[in-house]
Design a protein around this motif. Structure first.
Motif, PDB file in Angstrom:
ATOM      1  N   ARG A   6       0.835  -1.204   0.000  1.00 54.85           N
ATOM      2  CA  ARG A   6       0.000   0.000   0.000  1.00 54.85           C
ATOM      3  C   ARG A   6       0.869   1.252   0.000  1.00 54.85           C
ATOM      4  NH1 ARG A   6      -3.072  -2.965   3.787  1.00 54.85           N
ATOM      5  NH2 ARG A   6      -2.060  -1.828   5.498  1.00 54.85           N
ATOM      6  N   ARG A   7       1.928   1.215   0.772  1.00 55.96           N
ATOM      7  CA  ARG A   7       2.830   2.364   0.837  1.00 55.96           C
ATOM      8  C   ARG A   7       3.472   2.624  -0.524  1.00 55.96           C
ATOM      9  NH1 ARG A   7       5.460   4.846   5.205  1.00 55.96           N
ATOM     10  NH2 ARG A   7       7.383   5.934   4.619  1.00 55.96           N
ATOM     11  N   THR A   8       3.896   1.558  -1.185  1.00 56.18           N
ATOM     12  CA  THR A   8       4.524   1.693  -2.499  1.00 56.18           C
ATOM     13  C   THR A   8       3.538   2.214  -3.531  1.00 56.18           C
ATOM     14  OG1 THR A   8       6.029  -0.138  -1.968  1.00 56.18           O
ATOM     15  CG2 THR A   8       5.778   0.475  -4.293  1.00 56.18           C
ATOM     16  N   PRO A 245      -3.366   5.904   2.014  1.00 53.16           N
ATOM     17  CA  PRO A 245      -3.164   4.525   2.474  1.00 53.16           C
ATOM     18  C   PRO A 245      -1.677   4.133   2.494  1.00 53.16           C
ATOM     19  CG  PRO A 245      -4.954   4.634   0.879  1.00 53.16           C
ATOM     20  CD  PRO A 245      -4.311   5.982   0.884  1.00 53.16           C
ATOM     21  N   GLY A 246      -1.245   3.584   3.608  1.00 50.49           N
ATOM     22  CA  GLY A 246       0.147   3.179   3.742  1.00 50.49           C
ATOM     23  C   GLY A 246       1.048   4.281   4.256  1.00 50.49           C
ATOM     24  N   HIS A 247       0.598   5.525   4.169  1.00 45.14           N
ATOM     25  CA  HIS A 247       1.393   6.662   4.625  1.00 45.14           C
ATOM     26  C   HIS A 247       0.726   7.407   5.768  1.00 45.14           C
ATOM     27  CE1 HIS A 247       4.441   6.726   1.336  1.00 45.14           C
ATOM     28  NE2 HIS A 247       3.479   6.086   0.694  1.00 45.14           N
ATOM     29  N   GLY A 248      -0.575   7.247   5.930  1.00 43.59           N
ATOM     30  CA  GLY A 248      -1.293   7.963   6.971  1.00 43.59           C
ATOM     31  C   GLY A 248      -1.950   9.219   6.435  1.00 43.59           C
ATOM     32  N   GLY A 249      -1.689  10.333   7.092  1.00 41.40           N
ATOM     33  CA  GLY A 249      -2.314  11.585   6.711  1.00 41.40           C
ATOM     34  C   GLY A 249      -1.377  12.501   5.949  1.00 41.40           C
ATOM     35  N   MET A 250      -1.857  13.709   5.668  1.00 38.75           N
ATOM     36  CA  MET A 250      -1.057  14.690   4.945  1.00 38.75           C
ATOM     37  C   MET A 250       0.180  15.097   5.746  1.00 38.75           C
ATOM     38  SD  MET A 250      -2.637  15.107   2.093  1.00 38.75           S
ATOM     39  CE  MET A 250      -1.905  16.608   1.427  1.00 38.75           C
TER      40      MET A 250
END
Length: 273
Positions: A6-8, A245-250
């Protein structure tokens, strides 16, 4: 789908969107930064909601837009710098509006309102000016913000992977247990490697200036990340949001940018040009 997948996936999409907006010209670049600014502000105010203290979200959004657009108009010579004076009545109106808002803690709300503008909008104003700093002044140079983004991403990605695979010694255990010295060294090495590659095509800065810029970005970006971690730890949350998704928020994604942007701006003005 795993967290890494998801992060990728999300990271790849962000790279495409950001680089496309930066490459297309000053208006798409400014639109991108305005979007980052407004979404980050709303996320910040949601996180710091205090019973009895109401933040002025509309006022903060209006103040942010005036700051960014008037600065953009001035540096591109589309409008006079005198339009930046609009900041004064807009900022004052936030205080006046608080007089008519029946809350138990009005000044706590005002403090959080202006804190968001200071730590989010002002750094983005600095970054918005970066493409126009090279001579001739007022001309848009895609390579400047694009190079900064690439250095930021190289540091963030390599620091994450190095810390995950090799991390043994915590960098700042009290604030961010997962951040390690090994990750920081890996991020610095990656940023310097990207700087060496950019030096082959980047004519606006010398290789030495690019190397100094890389070190500046790594150090200040890391502290920006730690300040965001300090915020999350004080609120006892894992991520600032779920929009990416995978990173969280802004704030999770752009903390390094917010931490390094003023220093990039200052470096380019005071040292490089």
């Amino acid at each position: 789908m795993t967290e890494f997948s998801r992060r990728t996936f999300t990271g790849t999409g962000l790279v495409i969107v950001i680089m496309s907006a930066t490459w297309c010209g000053p208006y798409s670049f400014m639109t991108l930064l305005l979007l980052i600014d407004l979404l980050s502000l709303m996320e910040f105010y949601r996180l710091l909601e205090i019973p009895g203290a109401k933040t002025s979200k509309i006022g903060a959004a209006l103040l942010s837009m005036v700051l960014m657009l008037s600065g953009f108009g001035a540096i591109t010579h589309l409008t006079s710098w005198k339009w930046t004076l609009m900041v004064i009545p807009v900022a004052f109106s936030i205080f006046v509006a608080a007089l008519y808002r029946h809350t138990k803690k009005p000044f706590q709300g005002l403090a959080i309102t202006f804190l968001g503008v200071i730590i989010i909008t002002l750094p983005l104003c600095c970054f918005a000016a970066i493409p126009f700093l090279a001579r001739p002044h007022g001309s848009y140079h895609f390579a400047l913000p694009a190079g900064c983004f690439l250095l930021l991403w190289a540091n963030d990605t390599a620091a994450y992977l190095s810390g995950r695979w090799l991390g043994r010694h915590p960098l700042f255990l009290r604030i961010s247990p997962k951040k390690t010295w090994e990750g920081s060294v890996g991020g610095l090495a990656a940023a310097l490697t990207v700087a060496c590659v950019l030096a082959q095509f980047f004519t606006l800065l010398s290789p030495t200036e690019l190397a100094i810029l890389s070190v500046t970005i790594v150090i200040t970006g890391t502290f920006g990340d730690l300040v965001k971690s300090l915020l999350k730890r004080s609120l006892d949350i894992k991520d600032s949001g779920t929009i990416l998704p995978g990173h969280g928020g802004m704030l999770d994604r752009f903390d390094s940018l917010l931490g390094s942007a003023p220093f990039i701006f200052a470096y380019l003005i005071l040292l490089a040009w």
